[in-house]
Design a protein around this motif. Structure first.
Motif, PDB file in Angstrom:
ATOM      1  N   VAL A   1       0.780  -1.279  -0.077  1.00 36.34           N
ATOM      2  CA  VAL A   1       0.048  -0.174   0.017  1.00 36.34           C
ATOM      3  C   VAL A   1       1.091   1.282   0.034  1.00 36.34           C
ATOM      4  O   VAL A   1       1.738   1.526   0.808  1.00 36.34           O
ATOM      5  N   PHE A   2       0.685   2.054  -0.968  1.00 39.57           N
ATOM      6  CA  PHE A   2       1.478   3.357  -1.091  1.00 39.57           C
ATOM      7  C   PHE A   2       0.646   4.487  -0.902  1.00 39.57           C
ATOM      8  O   PHE A   2      -0.336   4.848  -1.631  1.00 39.57           O
ATOM      9  N   ASP A   3       0.973   5.421   0.133  1.00 41.23           N
ATOM     10  CA  ASP A   3       0.421   6.636   0.182  1.00 41.23           C
ATOM     11  C   ASP A   3       1.084   7.652  -0.653  1.00 41.23           C
ATOM     12  O   ASP A   3       2.318   8.118  -0.345  1.00 41.23           O
ATOM     13  N   VAL A   4       0.654   8.059  -1.784  1.00 40.58           N
ATOM     14  CA  VAL A   4       1.381   8.855  -2.757  1.00 40.58           C
ATOM     15  C   VAL A   4       0.849  10.502  -2.628  1.00 40.58           C
ATOM     16  O   VAL A   4      -0.396  10.660  -3.165  1.00 40.58           O
ATOM     17  N   SER A   5       1.503  11.174  -2.081  1.00 35.63           N
ATOM     18  CA  SER A   5       1.042  12.606  -2.041  1.00 35.63           C
ATOM     19  C   SER A   5       2.265  13.299  -2.691  1.00 35.63           C
ATOM     20  O   SER A   5       3.245  12.813  -2.837  1.00 35.63           O
ATOM     21  N   GLY A   6       1.797  14.625  -2.788  1.00 34.44           N
ATOM     22  CA  GLY A   6       2.871  15.749  -3.381  1.00 34.44           C
ATOM     23  C   GLY A   6       3.827  15.748  -2.579  1.00 34.44           C
ATOM     24  O   GLY A   6       3.548  15.773  -1.369  1.00 34.44           O
ATOM     25  N   GLN A   7       4.941  16.123  -2.925  1.00 36.52           N
ATOM     26  CA  GLN A   7       6.304  16.169  -2.022  1.00 36.52           C
ATOM     27  C   GLN A   7       6.260  17.425  -1.366  1.00 36.52           C
ATOM     28  O   GLN A   7       6.997  17.800  -0.614  1.00 36.52           O
ATOM     29  N   GLU A   8       5.454  18.481  -1.657  1.00 40.77           N
ATOM     30  CA  GLU A   8       5.473  19.774  -1.423  1.00 40.77           C
ATOM     31  C   GLU A   8       4.169  19.951  -0.311  1.00 40.77           C
ATOM     32  O   GLU A   8       3.130  19.721  -1.032  1.00 40.77           O
ATOM     33  N   ARG A   9       4.151  20.492   0.558  1.00 41.40           N
ATOM     34  CA  ARG A   9       2.897  21.122   1.535  1.00 41.40           C
ATOM     35  C   ARG A   9       3.014  22.540   1.024  1.00 41.40           C
ATOM     36  O   ARG A   9       3.975  23.279   1.374  1.00 41.40           O
ATOM     37  N   ILE A  10       1.786  22.917   0.919  1.00 37.60           N
ATOM     38  CA  ILE A  10       1.513  24.306   0.568  1.00 37.60           C
ATOM     39  C   ILE A  10       0.186  24.849   0.998  1.00 37.60           C
ATOM     40  O   ILE A  10      -0.791  23.954   1.130  1.00 37.60           O
ATOM     41  N   TYR A  11       0.075  25.986   1.407  1.00 41.35           N
ATOM     42  CA  TYR A  11      -1.234  26.484   1.983  1.00 41.35           C
ATOM     43  C   TYR A  11      -2.007  26.540   0.524  1.00 41.35           C
ATOM     44  O   TYR A  11      -1.914  26.944  -0.547  1.00 41.35           O
ATOM     45  N   TYR A  12      -3.520  26.417   0.868  1.00 39.35           N
ATOM     46  CA  TYR A  12      -4.560  26.527  -0.019  1.00 39.35           C
ATOM     47  C   TYR A  12      -4.380  27.651  -0.778  1.00 39.35           C
ATOM     48  O   TYR A  12      -4.703  27.970  -2.135  1.00 39.35           O
ATOM     49  N   LYS A  13      -4.331  28.858  -0.110  1.00 37.53           N
ATOM     50  CA  LYS A  13      -4.498  30.401  -0.798  1.00 37.53           C
ATOM     51  C   LYS A  13      -3.204  30.415  -1.661  1.00 37.53           C
ATOM     52  O   LYS A  13      -3.158  31.094  -2.638  1.00 37.53           O
ATOM     53  N   ASP A  14      -1.850  29.853  -1.085  1.00 39.43           N
ATOM     54  CA  ASP A  14      -0.716  30.044  -2.016  1.00 39.43           C
ATOM     55  C   ASP A  14      -0.950  29.278  -3.173  1.00 39.43           C
ATOM     56  O   ASP A  14      -0.198  29.630  -4.439  1.00 39.43           O
ATOM     57  N   MET A  15      -1.241  28.198  -2.970  1.00 38.05           N
ATOM     58  CA  MET A  15      -1.568  27.220  -4.294  1.00 38.05           C
ATOM     59  C   MET A  15      -2.483  27.839  -5.344  1.00 38.05           C
ATOM     60  O   MET A  15      -2.094  27.885  -6.698  1.00 38.05           O
ATOM     61  N   ILE A  16      -3.458  28.652  -4.886  1.00 36.06           N
ATOM     62  CA  ILE A  16      -4.301  29.450  -5.505  1.00 36.06           C
ATOM     63  C   ILE A  16      -3.611  30.381  -6.477  1.00 36.06           C
ATOM     64  O   ILE A  16      -3.623  30.666  -7.498  1.00 36.06           O
ATOM     65  N   ARG A  17      -2.786  31.104  -5.531  1.00 38.43           N
ATOM     66  CA  ARG A  17      -1.898  32.539  -6.228  1.00 38.43           C
ATOM     67  C   ARG A  17      -0.935  31.863  -7.454  1.00 38.43           C
ATOM     68  O   ARG A  17      -0.849  32.577  -8.380  1.00 38.43           O
ATOM     69  N   THR A  18      -0.387  30.487  -6.730  1.00 37.51           N
ATOM     70  CA  THR A  18       0.805  30.112  -7.816  1.00 37.51           C
ATOM     71  C   THR A  18      -0.118  29.708  -9.249  1.00 37.51           C
ATOM     72  O   THR A  18       0.307  30.117 -10.354  1.00 37.51           O
ATOM     73  N   ILE A  19      -1.324  29.261  -9.126  1.00 34.95           N
ATOM     74  CA  ILE A  19      -1.851  28.691 -10.301  1.00 34.95           C
ATOM     75  C   ILE A  19      -2.254  30.167 -11.384  1.00 34.95           C
ATOM     76  O   ILE A  19      -2.170  30.491 -12.438  1.00 34.95           O
ATOM     77  N   LYS A  20      -2.749  31.125 -10.432  1.00 36.68           N
ATOM     78  CA  LYS A  20      -3.059  32.435 -11.424  1.00 36.68           C
ATOM     79  C   LYS A  20      -1.842  33.091 -11.812  1.00 36.68           C
ATOM     80  O   LYS A  20      -1.844  33.386 -12.860  1.00 36.68           O
TER      81      LYS A  20
END
Length: 314
Positions: free
Chosen positions: A212-231
Protein backbone atom coordinates in the motif's frame (compact mmCIF):
# COMPACT_ATOMS: atom_id res chain seq x y z
CA UNK A 1 12.32 -5.25 -19.30
CA UNK A 2 8.55 -4.70 -19.01
CA UNK A 3 6.19 -6.74 -21.17
CA UNK A 4 4.96 -3.99 -23.48
CA UNK A 5 2.34 -6.25 -25.04
CA UNK A 6 0.57 -7.18 -21.80
CA UNK A 7 -3.16 -6.48 -21.91
CA UNK A 8 -3.80 -3.54 -19.58
CA UNK A 9 -7.43 -2.72 -18.80
CA UNK A 10 -8.02 0.75 -17.33
CA UNK A 11 -11.42 1.38 -15.76
CA UNK A 12 -12.56 4.99 -15.54
CA UNK A 13 -10.33 5.54 -18.58
CA UNK A 14 -12.01 8.76 -19.71
CA UNK A 15 -11.39 10.69 -16.49
CA UNK A 16 -8.38 12.58 -15.16
CA UNK A 17 -6.24 9.60 -14.17
CA UNK A 18 -7.38 7.40 -17.03
CA UNK A 19 -6.71 9.89 -19.84
CA UNK A 20 -3.27 10.74 -18.49
CA UNK A 21 -2.36 7.11 -17.82
CA UNK A 22 -3.33 5.89 -21.29
CA UNK A 23 -1.20 8.66 -22.79
CA UNK A 24 1.81 7.79 -20.60
CA UNK A 25 1.44 4.05 -21.29
CA UNK A 26 1.46 4.70 -25.03
CA UNK A 27 4.50 6.97 -24.76
CA UNK A 28 6.28 4.19 -22.84
CA UNK A 29 5.62 1.73 -25.67
CA UNK A 30 2.67 -0.30 -24.34
CA UNK A 31 0.61 -1.60 -27.26
CA UNK A 32 -2.40 -3.38 -25.74
CA UNK A 33 -4.42 -0.80 -23.79
CA UNK A 34 -8.15 -1.17 -23.15
CA UNK A 35 -10.10 1.73 -21.62
CA UNK A 36 -13.59 1.32 -20.14
CA UNK A 37 -15.81 4.25 -19.15
CA UNK A 38 -19.50 5.16 -19.19
CA UNK A 39 -19.10 8.88 -19.96
CA UNK A 40 -19.79 9.10 -23.70
CA UNK A 41 -18.46 12.60 -24.32
CA UNK A 42 -15.20 12.08 -22.46
CA UNK A 43 -14.75 8.63 -23.98
CA UNK A 44 -15.18 10.16 -27.43
CA UNK A 45 -12.38 12.59 -26.55
CA UNK A 46 -10.22 9.61 -25.59
CA UNK A 47 -10.98 7.95 -28.94
CA UNK A 48 -10.25 11.18 -30.82
CA UNK A 49 -6.95 12.03 -29.18
CA UNK A 50 -5.74 8.53 -28.31
CA UNK A 51 -6.92 6.20 -31.11
CA UNK A 52 -4.44 3.53 -30.03
CA UNK A 53 -6.66 2.81 -26.97
CA UNK A 54 -9.42 0.22 -27.40
CA UNK A 55 -12.17 2.33 -25.87
CA UNK A 56 -15.32 0.61 -24.56
CA UNK A 57 -18.40 2.49 -23.40
CA UNK A 58 -19.95 0.65 -20.47
CA UNK A 59 -21.48 1.22 -17.04
CA UNK A 60 -19.52 -1.08 -14.75
CA UNK A 61 -22.35 -1.00 -12.21
CA UNK A 62 -24.33 -3.04 -14.75
CA UNK A 63 -23.37 -6.51 -15.96
CA UNK A 64 -22.44 -6.64 -19.64
CA UNK A 65 -20.05 -7.69 -22.38
CA UNK A 66 -17.30 -5.58 -20.79
CA UNK A 67 -16.72 -8.45 -18.36
CA UNK A 68 -14.95 -10.40 -21.12
CA UNK A 69 -12.23 -7.72 -21.19
CA UNK A 70 -11.65 -8.14 -17.46
CA UNK A 71 -11.35 -11.91 -17.90
CA UNK A 72 -8.67 -11.45 -20.59
CA UNK A 73 -6.63 -8.79 -18.75
CA UNK A 74 -3.04 -9.25 -17.61
CA UNK A 75 -3.25 -6.06 -15.54
CA UNK A 76 -6.26 -4.12 -14.29
CA UNK A 77 -5.90 -0.52 -13.20
CA UNK A 78 -9.03 -0.28 -11.04
CA UNK A 79 -9.61 3.41 -11.34
CA UNK A 80 -13.33 4.17 -11.80
CA UNK A 81 -14.67 6.45 -9.09
CA UNK A 82 -17.49 8.78 -8.20
CA UNK A 83 -15.76 11.85 -6.77
CA UNK A 84 -18.42 14.54 -6.56
CA UNK A 85 -22.18 14.54 -6.22
CA UNK A 86 -24.97 14.99 -3.70
CA UNK A 87 -26.62 11.54 -3.66
CA UNK A 88 -25.26 8.41 -1.95
CA UNK A 89 -26.50 6.06 -4.68
CA UNK A 90 -24.06 7.61 -7.20
CA UNK A 91 -21.12 6.78 -4.96
CA UNK A 92 -22.50 3.33 -4.15
CA UNK A 93 -22.96 2.42 -7.82
CA UNK A 94 -19.62 3.66 -9.15
CA UNK A 95 -17.32 2.98 -6.21
CA UNK A 96 -18.83 -0.13 -4.62
CA UNK A 97 -21.19 -2.00 -6.96
CA UNK A 98 -18.95 -1.47 -10.00
CA UNK A 99 -15.92 -2.72 -8.06
CA UNK A 100 -17.76 -5.86 -6.97
CA UNK A 101 -18.79 -6.49 -10.58
CA UNK A 102 -15.16 -6.16 -11.71
CA UNK A 103 -13.93 -8.58 -9.06
CA UNK A 104 -16.69 -11.02 -10.00
CA UNK A 105 -15.64 -10.87 -13.67
CA UNK A 106 -12.05 -11.96 -12.98
CA UNK A 107 -11.14 -15.47 -14.08
CA UNK A 108 -9.58 -17.09 -10.98
CA UNK A 109 -7.58 -19.43 -13.19
CA UNK A 110 -6.01 -16.54 -15.08
CA UNK A 111 -6.20 -13.69 -12.58
CA UNK A 112 -4.57 -10.37 -13.47
CA UNK A 113 -2.54 -8.14 -11.18
CA UNK A 114 -4.72 -5.30 -9.86
CA UNK A 115 -3.39 -1.79 -9.34
CA UNK A 116 -6.13 -0.21 -7.25
CA UNK A 117 -6.43 3.57 -7.28
CA UNK A 118 -7.74 4.30 -3.80
CA UNK A 119 -7.51 7.73 -2.15
CA UNK A 120 -5.81 9.52 0.70
CA UNK A 121 -9.29 10.15 2.14
CA UNK A 122 -9.23 6.66 3.67
CA UNK A 123 -6.76 8.21 6.15
CA UNK A 124 -8.83 11.37 6.55
CA UNK A 125 -11.06 12.58 9.37
CA UNK A 126 -13.58 13.75 6.79
CA UNK A 127 -16.92 11.95 6.78
CA UNK A 128 -18.69 12.22 3.46
CA UNK A 129 -20.05 9.96 0.72
CA UNK A 130 -16.74 9.91 -1.15
CA UNK A 131 -14.71 8.96 1.94
CA UNK A 132 -17.14 6.24 2.99
CA UNK A 133 -17.42 4.68 -0.47
CA UNK A 134 -13.68 4.81 -1.24
CA UNK A 135 -12.90 3.22 2.14
CA UNK A 136 -15.32 0.39 1.38
CA UNK A 137 -13.92 0.03 -2.13
CA UNK A 138 -10.36 -0.36 -0.87
CA UNK A 139 -11.47 -2.90 1.75
CA UNK A 140 -13.12 -4.94 -1.01
CA UNK A 141 -9.97 -5.06 -3.12
CA UNK A 142 -7.71 -5.89 -0.18
CA UNK A 143 -10.06 -8.67 0.96
CA UNK A 144 -10.17 -10.24 -2.51
CA UNK A 145 -8.08 -13.34 -3.31
CA UNK A 146 -6.37 -11.60 -6.23
CA UNK A 147 -2.86 -10.18 -6.36
CA UNK A 148 -2.97 -6.43 -5.97
CA UNK A 149 -1.37 -3.26 -4.71
CA UNK A 150 -3.07 -0.08 -3.48
CA UNK A 151 -2.24 3.54 -4.27
CA UNK A 152 -3.69 6.34 -2.12
CA UNK A 153 -3.14 9.64 -3.94
CA UNK A 154 -3.85 13.06 -2.48
CA UNK A 155 -5.54 15.91 -4.40
CA UNK A 156 -4.45 15.57 -8.03
CA UNK A 157 -4.11 17.98 -10.91
CA UNK A 158 -2.84 17.80 -14.46
CA UNK A 159 -3.98 17.58 -18.07
CA UNK A 160 -7.68 16.79 -18.60
CA UNK A 161 -8.63 17.88 -15.05
CA UNK A 162 -12.33 18.77 -15.19
CA UNK A 163 -12.72 19.07 -11.42
CA UNK A 164 -10.53 20.21 -8.55
CA UNK A 165 -7.78 22.57 -9.69
CA UNK A 166 -8.83 22.36 -13.34
CA UNK A 167 -12.26 23.77 -12.55
CA UNK A 168 -10.76 26.42 -10.28
CA UNK A 169 -8.35 27.44 -13.05
CA UNK A 170 -11.19 27.91 -15.55
CA UNK A 171 -13.25 29.77 -12.93
CA UNK A 172 -10.46 32.35 -12.76
CA UNK A 173 -11.22 33.37 -16.34
CA UNK A 174 -15.00 33.33 -15.99
CA UNK A 175 -15.41 35.36 -12.81
CA UNK A 176 -14.06 38.81 -11.91
CA UNK A 177 -13.28 37.55 -8.39
CA UNK A 178 -11.97 34.28 -6.96
CA UNK A 179 -13.15 33.67 -3.37
CA UNK A 180 -11.01 31.91 -0.77
CA UNK A 181 -12.74 30.77 2.44
CA UNK A 182 -11.52 32.61 5.54
CA UNK A 183 -7.70 32.92 5.85
CA UNK A 184 -6.99 30.16 3.33
CA UNK A 185 -4.18 28.66 5.42
CA UNK A 186 -5.21 25.07 4.83
CA UNK A 187 -2.33 22.73 4.09
CA UNK A 188 -2.64 20.93 0.75
CA UNK A 189 -0.31 18.36 -0.79
CA UNK A 190 -1.26 18.50 -4.48
CA UNK A 191 -0.03 15.59 -6.58
CA UNK A 192 0.90 16.12 -10.22
CA UNK A 193 -0.92 13.62 -12.41
CA UNK A 194 2.14 13.07 -14.59
CA UNK A 195 4.09 11.91 -11.54
CA UNK A 196 1.23 9.73 -10.32
CA UNK A 197 0.92 7.98 -13.67
CA UNK A 198 4.61 7.11 -13.52
CA UNK A 199 4.00 5.55 -10.09
CA UNK A 200 1.12 3.50 -11.55
CA UNK A 201 3.40 2.34 -14.36
CA UNK A 202 6.01 1.36 -11.79
CA UNK A 203 3.38 -0.80 -10.09
CA UNK A 204 2.37 -2.35 -13.42
CA UNK A 205 5.98 -3.30 -14.09
CA UNK A 206 7.00 -4.38 -10.57
CA UNK A 207 3.71 -5.89 -9.32
CA UNK A 208 4.41 -5.13 -5.63
CA UNK A 209 1.94 -7.65 -4.24
CA UNK A 210 0.01 -6.60 -1.15
CA UNK A 211 1.80 -3.26 -0.78
CA UNK A 212 0.00 0.00 0.00
CA UNK A 213 1.50 3.32 -1.07
CA UNK A 214 0.39 6.71 0.27
CA UNK A 215 1.26 8.86 -2.73
CA UNK A 216 1.13 12.55 -1.84
CA UNK A 217 2.64 15.62 -3.38
CA UNK A 218 6.13 16.14 -1.99
CA UNK A 219 5.44 19.82 -1.21
CA UNK A 220 3.14 21.08 1.54
CA UNK A 221 1.51 24.33 0.48
CA UNK A 222 -1.25 26.55 1.84
CA UNK A 223 -4.46 26.48 -0.21
CA UNK A 224 -4.26 30.27 -0.68
CA UNK A 225 -0.68 30.04 -1.99
CA UNK A 226 -1.61 27.17 -4.28
CA UNK A 227 -4.34 29.32 -5.83
CA UNK A 228 -2.03 32.31 -6.20
CA UNK A 229 0.61 30.18 -7.92
CA UNK A 230 -1.95 28.89 -10.40
CA UNK A 231 -3.10 32.43 -11.11
CA UNK A 232 0.46 33.68 -11.67
CA UNK A 233 1.62 30.81 -13.88
CA UNK A 234 -1.60 30.43 -15.87
CA UNK A 235 -2.20 34.19 -16.03
CA UNK A 236 -5.64 33.98 -14.45
CA UNK A 237 -7.80 37.10 -14.60
CA UNK A 238 -9.86 36.99 -11.41
CA UNK A 239 -9.02 39.07 -8.36
CA UNK A 240 -8.41 36.83 -5.35
CA UNK A 241 -10.45 37.80 -2.28
CA UNK A 242 -10.99 36.22 1.13
CA UNK A 243 -14.57 35.81 2.36
CA UNK A 244 -16.00 34.45 5.62
CA UNK A 245 -16.37 30.69 5.79
CA UNK A 246 -20.12 30.90 6.43
CA UNK A 247 -20.66 33.03 3.32
CA UNK A 248 -18.67 30.58 1.22
CA UNK A 249 -20.67 27.65 2.63
CA UNK A 250 -24.00 29.35 1.93
CA UNK A 251 -23.02 30.14 -1.66
CA UNK A 252 -22.13 26.48 -2.29
CA UNK A 253 -25.35 25.35 -0.66
CA UNK A 254 -27.33 27.66 -2.94
CA UNK A 255 -25.53 26.38 -6.05
CA UNK A 256 -26.32 22.84 -4.95
CA UNK A 257 -30.03 23.62 -5.11
CA UNK A 258 -29.82 24.24 -8.85
CA UNK A 259 -27.03 21.89 -10.01
CA UNK A 260 -27.32 18.10 -9.92
CA UNK A 261 -23.53 17.63 -9.83
CA UNK A 262 -21.91 20.86 -8.63
CA UNK A 263 -18.12 21.00 -9.11
CA UNK A 264 -17.59 21.90 -5.44
CA UNK A 265 -19.93 21.05 -2.58
CA UNK A 266 -20.43 22.05 1.05
CA UNK A 267 -19.08 18.64 2.11
CA UNK A 268 -15.89 19.24 0.14
CA UNK A 269 -15.54 22.68 1.73
CA UNK A 270 -15.91 21.11 5.16
CA UNK A 271 -13.18 18.61 4.26
CA UNK A 272 -10.95 21.41 2.93
CA UNK A 273 -10.73 23.22 6.26
CA UNK A 274 -9.96 20.15 8.40
CA UNK A 275 -6.42 20.70 9.75
CA UNK A 276 -4.71 17.49 8.67
CA UNK A 277 -1.72 16.35 6.65
CA UNK A 278 -1.06 13.06 4.90
CA UNK A 279 2.08 10.91 5.07
CA UNK A 280 4.88 11.77 2.65
CA UNK A 281 6.69 8.61 1.65
CA UNK A 282 9.70 8.40 -0.62
CA UNK A 283 7.80 7.19 -3.66
CA UNK A 284 10.31 8.91 -5.97
CA UNK A 285 13.06 6.74 -4.50
CA UNK A 286 10.87 3.62 -4.41
CA UNK A 287 10.06 3.83 -8.12
CA UNK A 288 13.17 5.62 -9.37
CA UNK A 289 11.41 8.87 -10.22
CA UNK A 290 11.96 12.59 -9.74
CA UNK A 291 9.00 14.51 -8.34
CA UNK A 292 8.02 17.51 -10.46
CA UNK A 293 8.12 20.80 -8.48
CA UNK A 294 4.64 22.30 -8.01
CA UNK A 295 5.23 25.49 -10.00
CA UNK A 296 6.79 23.54 -12.88
CA UNK A 297 3.90 21.07 -12.85
CA UNK A 298 1.39 23.94 -12.95
CA UNK A 299 3.19 25.36 -15.98
CA UNK A 300 3.13 21.98 -17.77
CA UNK A 301 -0.56 21.57 -16.93
CA UNK A 302 -1.93 24.94 -18.02
CA UNK A 303 0.52 26.09 -20.68
CA UNK A 304 0.96 22.96 -22.81
CA UNK A 305 0.26 23.78 -26.50
CA UNK A 306 -2.07 20.77 -27.01
CA UNK A 307 -3.27 19.07 -23.85
CA UNK A 308 -4.12 22.29 -21.97
CA UNK A 309 -6.97 22.96 -24.40
CA UNK A 310 -8.73 19.60 -23.97
CA UNK A 311 -11.62 19.91 -21.52
CA UNK A 312 -13.61 17.02 -20.10
CA UNK A 313 -17.24 17.25 -19.04
CA UNK A 314 -18.52 16.61 -15.52
Amino acid sequence: MPDLNRRIVVTGAAGLVGQNLCLKLHEAGYTNIVGIDKHKHNLDLLRQHQPYVEAIEADLAETGDWAAEIAKADTIVLNQAQIGGLEWDQFERNNIIATQNILDAIDPENAPFIVHISSSVVNSRADDFYTRSKTTQEEMVRASPFRHCVLRPTLMFGWFDRKHLGWLRRFMDKSPVFPIPSHGKYIRQPLYEGDFCRVIMGCIEQEPEGEVFDVSGQERIYYKDMIRTIKEVAKGKAAIIHIPYWAFWMSLWTVGLFMKQPPFTTRQLEALVIPEEFPIIDWPGRFGLAATPFREAVDETYNHPVHSDIFLEF
